[in-house]
Design a protein around this motif. Structure first.
Motif, PDB file in Angstrom:
ATOM      1  N   LEU A 108       0.875  -1.172   0.000  1.00 24.27           N
ATOM      2  CA  LEU A 108       0.000   0.000   0.000  1.00 24.27           C
ATOM      3  C   LEU A 108       0.912   1.221   0.000  1.00 24.27           C
ATOM      4  CD1 LEU A 108      -2.919   1.171   0.336  1.00 24.27           C
ATOM      5  CD2 LEU A 108      -2.460   1.242   2.797  1.00 24.27           C
ATOM      6  N   ARG A 109       0.853   2.048  -1.073  1.00 29.99           N
ATOM      7  CA  ARG A 109       1.794   3.147  -1.242  1.00 29.99           C
ATOM      8  C   ARG A 109       1.127   4.510  -1.043  1.00 29.99           C
ATOM      9  NH1 ARG A 109       6.643   1.435  -3.362  1.00 29.99           N
ATOM     10  NH2 ARG A 109       6.684  -0.677  -4.206  1.00 29.99           N
ATOM     11  N   GLY A 110       1.977   5.512  -0.761  1.00 26.84           N
ATOM     12  CA  GLY A 110       1.486   6.861  -0.498  1.00 26.84           C
ATOM     13  C   GLY A 110       1.113   7.628  -1.750  1.00 26.84           C
ATOM     14  N   THR A 111       1.688   7.222  -2.911  1.00 24.61           N
ATOM     15  CA  THR A 111       1.403   7.884  -4.187  1.00 24.61           C
ATOM     16  C   THR A 111       1.164   6.830  -5.251  1.00 24.61           C
ATOM     17  OG1 THR A 111       3.789   8.009  -4.611  1.00 24.61           O
ATOM     18  CG2 THR A 111       2.740   9.959  -3.654  1.00 24.61           C
ATOM     19  N   PRO A 112       0.465   7.196  -6.354  1.00 25.43           N
ATOM     20  CA  PRO A 112       0.102   6.209  -7.380  1.00 25.43           C
ATOM     21  C   PRO A 112       1.246   5.887  -8.340  1.00 25.43           C
ATOM     22  CG  PRO A 112      -0.797   8.353  -7.957  1.00 25.43           C
ATOM     23  CD  PRO A 112      -0.177   8.511  -6.612  1.00 25.43           C
ATOM     24  N   ASN A 113       2.325   5.309  -7.798  1.00 22.65           N
ATOM     25  CA  ASN A 113       3.430   4.842  -8.634  1.00 22.65           C
ATOM     26  C   ASN A 113       4.283   3.889  -7.828  1.00 22.65           C
ATOM     27  OD1 ASN A 113       5.586   6.479  -7.245  1.00 22.65           O
ATOM     28  ND2 ASN A 113       4.290   8.145  -8.034  1.00 22.65           N
ATOM     29  N   SER A 114       5.115   3.101  -8.528  1.00 22.37           N
ATOM     30  CA  SER A 114       5.909   2.062  -7.876  1.00 22.37           C
ATOM     31  C   SER A 114       7.010   2.621  -7.003  1.00 22.37           C
ATOM     32  CB  SER A 114       6.509   1.131  -8.936  1.00 22.37           C
ATOM     33  OG  SER A 114       7.322   1.863  -9.823  1.00 22.37           O
ATOM     34  N   LEU A 119       3.276   2.292   2.796  1.00 27.81           N
ATOM     35  CA  LEU A 119       2.565   2.568   4.040  1.00 27.81           C
ATOM     36  C   LEU A 119       2.247   1.293   4.813  1.00 27.81           C
ATOM     37  CD1 LEU A 119       0.009   5.196   2.649  1.00 27.81           C
ATOM     38  CD2 LEU A 119       2.278   5.608   3.620  1.00 27.81           C
ATOM     39  N   ALA A 120       2.004   0.184   4.097  1.00 29.73           N
ATOM     40  CA  ALA A 120       1.663  -1.080   4.738  1.00 29.73           C
ATOM     41  C   ALA A 120       1.780  -2.199   3.703  1.00 29.73           C
ATOM     42  CB  ALA A 120       0.248  -1.037   5.319  1.00 29.73           C
ATOM     43  N   THR A 121       1.800  -3.449   4.179  1.00 24.93           N
ATOM     44  CA  THR A 121       1.791  -4.627   3.303  1.00 24.93           C
ATOM     45  C   THR A 121       0.495  -5.382   3.548  1.00 24.93           C
ATOM     46  OG1 THR A 121       4.204  -4.780   3.405  1.00 24.93           O
ATOM     47  CG2 THR A 121       3.004  -6.714   2.630  1.00 24.93           C
ATOM     48  N   LEU A 122      -0.291  -5.572   2.498  1.00 23.38           N
ATOM     49  CA  LEU A 122      -1.590  -6.237   2.604  1.00 23.38           C
ATOM     50  C   LEU A 122      -1.476  -7.681   2.153  1.00 23.38           C
ATOM     51  CD1 LEU A 122      -3.795  -3.394   1.053  1.00 23.38           C
ATOM     52  CD2 LEU A 122      -3.078  -3.689   3.441  1.00 23.38           C
ATOM     53  N   LYS A 123      -2.076  -8.582   2.918  1.00 21.77           N
ATOM     54  CA  LYS A 123      -2.020 -10.001   2.583  1.00 21.77           C
ATOM     55  C   LYS A 123      -3.176 -10.376   1.658  1.00 21.77           C
ATOM     56  CE  LYS A 123       0.468 -11.471   6.715  1.00 21.77           C
ATOM     57  NZ  LYS A 123       0.493 -12.388   7.886  1.00 21.77           N
ATOM     58  N   SER A 144      -9.973  -2.581   8.011  1.00 22.94           N
ATOM     59  CA  SER A 144      -9.430  -3.171   9.240  1.00 22.94           C
ATOM     60  C   SER A 144      -8.432  -2.257   9.925  1.00 22.94           C
ATOM     61  CB  SER A 144      -8.772  -4.514   8.921  1.00 22.94           C
ATOM     62  OG  SER A 144      -7.725  -4.337   7.988  1.00 22.94           O
ATOM     63  N   SER A 145      -7.684  -1.452   9.155  1.00 22.91           N
ATOM     64  CA  SER A 145      -6.674  -0.576   9.748  1.00 22.91           C
ATOM     65  C   SER A 145      -6.982   0.909   9.542  1.00 22.91           C
ATOM     66  CB  SER A 145      -5.298  -0.882   9.140  1.00 22.91           C
ATOM     67  OG  SER A 145      -5.304  -0.588   7.748  1.00 22.91           O
ATOM     68  N   LYS A 146      -8.040   1.193   8.747  1.00 15.70           N
ATOM     69  CA  LYS A 146      -8.439   2.561   8.411  1.00 15.70           C
ATOM     70  C   LYS A 146      -7.332   3.330   7.677  1.00 15.70           C
ATOM     71  CE  LYS A 146     -11.759   2.968  12.199  1.00 15.70           C
ATOM     72  NZ  LYS A 146     -12.203   3.760  13.376  1.00 15.70           N
ATOM     73  N   ARG A 147      -6.427   2.592   7.031  1.00 23.45           N
ATOM     74  CA  ARG A 147      -5.372   3.230   6.234  1.00 23.45           C
ATOM     75  C   ARG A 147      -5.891   3.509   4.826  1.00 23.45           C
ATOM     76  NH1 ARG A 147      -0.005   3.438   7.416  1.00 23.45           N
ATOM     77  NH2 ARG A 147       0.734   2.497   9.341  1.00 23.45           N
TER      78      ARG A 147
END
Length: 649
Positions: A108-114, A119-123, A144-147
């Motif tokens: 999960l990233r802060g901006t729309p690019n690689s 910000l987090a890793t989603l399973k 679940s995390s409100k991120r």
């Protein structure tokens, strides 16, 4: 009828989903991404511009779904059907849809690019709420995390992935006690080898068959001989001693001895400049390791400062002087080669090589080739000083630009140093026309001068505080040259972004300091700073304005200048003033002042903007932005923008 209604509902759902996933096209400066909105008023007017006084171009019914492409002052720019218009944002509710992560691990990233901040890793299987999209990226919220952040659209599915089968129960953890242990396909010494394990490797045992154990370790699954496994974990290797730091040999040749004594045996020698790790000190001795040598050396021959590497200096053919008014310095010995700089008449140059009618020179931090016809071995005679008249005298309170006319829009002729005494020959609109001792005439801002009290030069004395205040007087301006060190930023055919960023910041800093601002650089040399360090400097300095310098790049053919802000309320006005003045000064394409989700302005609690001063990926634009003339124009644009910004406060 029921079947027809069901088909229509399915088609509508498909269109809503497709519009969410469809790539965003257009160049709306106010929006970072597109999303779907549903009308929550009975009838909603669509207007030609953001405002209730604009003409009505359409009407929307309650629950009608539209695509939002931009935001401005409480109004949303939308597309409905084939039309475009503006509606009040308070009458739109965001349309979202539920999806699931279909990758094992998804960032999960802060901006729309690689390259966006993770910000987090989603399973796999994590439920998410999709709010909008930008190209091939989706903006999501994780309930679940409100991120909230961005993920690649290819890893989100409307269907929840099947649960992974439970892993078999382990019989315990064992450790390899052989130097190298083969892992085989089946429980047999003749079975194919699928991998090898090193001594001490931890393995999970899931099954035993005779003298064989079924294991999993280091991404290898298979069978190994049980005789080479042990339940006892091997003792860990002793931790390496902690280093006291890196030092450098400052003796021509330094003996390394067995013990801390000048009579102990020599185990090796080290040359001047060799880097060593120091692990212990005893009196005037240091225990070191370097170049496969361990032992003790005299501490007096070690220095924490790395000695400068002296490059061999090429032999000069002599000093020559430029005879042309302006002489181009080129990359190679050709009149069609690229120009790397210019030299003024009378400039002294070192000539290192000649080829035909060309000379390879070095001067004023420039290296390249010039036409030999415009060089002379005779030093030009200095022009006699022009006597100063008995006109009233003024004293410069700071280093100041002398301009061709009474205003910042006029070109700079020269820079006069603080304390210089000049003849006053005119005055207009708060500017003073002056002449220096060499007869050069120009204009300087009135708040930068004071009457000297006589027509003769006064004795040196402290410069008093300014009587008239510049809008920048006392303001703290933090200038942030992007990238640096190992992070070169964008790379063009001629320049690296980190170098241009630093040059531009220095040009702007000089102008701001002359106007009374306190300038703080996040870096003033080629070093790497993290984004967090740059923001910390802004906070510690309590910046009145923060400007981050960058040059742009793209895969296509792009050109022009952008200025980004994160919060329109905090720095939107600052971004607009700087963008407008940059375009006026440089003449490059105006790409606008708009929102940008960049760390140095997002995490900055001081008013800050990020400027992209042109595309070095564009060969034509790169040649322009790399010149000294362009750097000065860009600096002037930023300076004028800050003047307007603080004047409006």
């Amino acid at each position: 009828m029921k079947a027809a209604s069901l088909v229509k509902a399915q088609v509508l759902c498909f269109l809503v989903l497709f519009s969410l996933l469809a790539p965003f096209s257009g160049n709306i400066a106010e929006a970072a991404y597109t999303y779907q909105g549903k009308v929550n008023a009975n009838v909603l007017n669509v207007r030609s511009k953001p405002g209730t006084t604009s003409s009505i171009v359409g009407k929307l019914k309650k629950s009608q779904v539209v695509t939002v492409t931009g935001q401005q002052s409480g109004w949303s720019k939308i597309t409905f059907g084939k039309k475009t218009g503006w509606v009040s944002a308070k009458f739109l509710a965001t349309v979202t849809w539920k999806g699931y992560v279909n990758a094992t691990n998804l960032y999960l990233r802060g901006t729309p690019n690689s390259k966006g901040k993770i910000l987090a890793t989603l399973k796999s299987g994590t439920p998410v709420t999709v709010q909008g999209k930008d190209g091939s990226w989706l903006k999501i919220t994780v309930p679940s995390s409100k991120r909230t952040g961005w993920v690649s659209a290819s890893y989100i599915s409307t269907k929840k992935p099947a649960a992974v089968a439970a892993a078999p129960k382990s019989l315990g953890t064992y450790y390899v006690n052989a130097t190298s242990l083969n892992v085989r396909k089946t429980a047999s010494g003749t079975a194919g080898v699928v991998g090898t394990l090193k001594k001490g490797t931890a393995v999970k045992v899931y099954k035993k068959s005779g003298n064989w154990s079924q294991i999993e370790a280091s991404n290898v699954k298979g069978w190994v001989s049980s005789s080479y496994l042990s339940t006892k974990k091997p003792a860990a290797a002793a931790a390496a001693p902690k280093s006291l730091g890196t030092y450098y040999v400052n003796a021509t040749s330094l003996n390394v001895r067995k013990t801390a004594s000048g009579t102990a045996g020599v185990v090796g020698t080290l040359k001047k400049g060799t880097a060593v790790k120091v692990y212990k000190k005893s009196g005037s001795w240091s225990q070191i390791e370097a170049s496969n040598v361990k032992g003790w050396v005299s501490s007096s021959y070690l220095s924490a400062k790395k000695p400068a590497t002296v490059a061999a200096v090429p032999k000069s053919l002599g000093t020559y002087y430029v005879t042309a008014t302006s002489l181009n310095v080129r990359k190679t010995a050709s009149g069609t080669a690229g120009v790397v700089g210019t030299l003024k008449k009378g400039t002294a140059v070192k000539v290192y090589k000649k080829s035909g009618n060309w000379s390879q020179i070095e001067a004023s931090n420039l290296q390249g080739w010039v036409s030999s016809a415009y060089l002379s071995s005779n030093k030009p005679v200095a022009a006699p000083a022009v006597p100063v008249s008995n006109a009233p005298k003024v004293l410069l309170k700071e280093n100041s630009n002398l301009r061709k006319g009474p205003g910042t829009s006029y070109a700079v002729i020269i820079v006069e140093k603080a304390g210089a005494v000049l003849s006053k020959i005119g005055e207009k609109n708060g500017w003073v026309q002056v002449k220096n001792a060499k007869g050069t005439t120009g204009w300087v801002a009135g708040w930068l001068v004071q009457n000297s009290g006589s027509s003769s030069s006064p004795s040196p004395s402290p410069v008093p505080s300014p009587v008239g205040n510049s809008p920048l007087e006392g303001k703290v301006i933090v200038l942030d040259p992007g990238h640096g060190g190992f992070d070169s930023g964008a790379i063009g055919r001629l320049y690296r972004e980190k170098v241009l960023n630093l040059n531009s910041a220095f040009e702007a800093g000089s102008l701001l300091q002359n106007a009374g601002a306190k300038v703080v650089y996040t870096r003033n040399k080629d070093v790497y700073l993290s984004l967090g360090q740059r923001v910390t400097i802004s906070h510690q300095a309590k910046a009145d304005a923060f400007v981050s310098f960058h040059y742009n790049a793209c895969t296509g053919t792009c050109s022009g200048i952008d200025t980004f802000y994160y919060s329109y309320a905090q720095e939107g006005e600052l971004a607009r003033y700087i963008q407008n003045n940059l375009v006026v000064q440089t003449g490059l394409k105006n790409r606008g002042a708009h929102f940008g989700d960049y760390h140095v302005i997002r995490e900055n609690n001081r008013p800050g903007v990020l400027v992209e001063l042109g595309f070095i990926s564009n060969p034509i634009e790169e040649k322009i932005v790399g010149t000294s003339a362009y750097q000065k124009k860009a600096a002037r644009g930023i300076y004028d923008g800050l003047i307007q910004y603080f004047s409006s406060k």
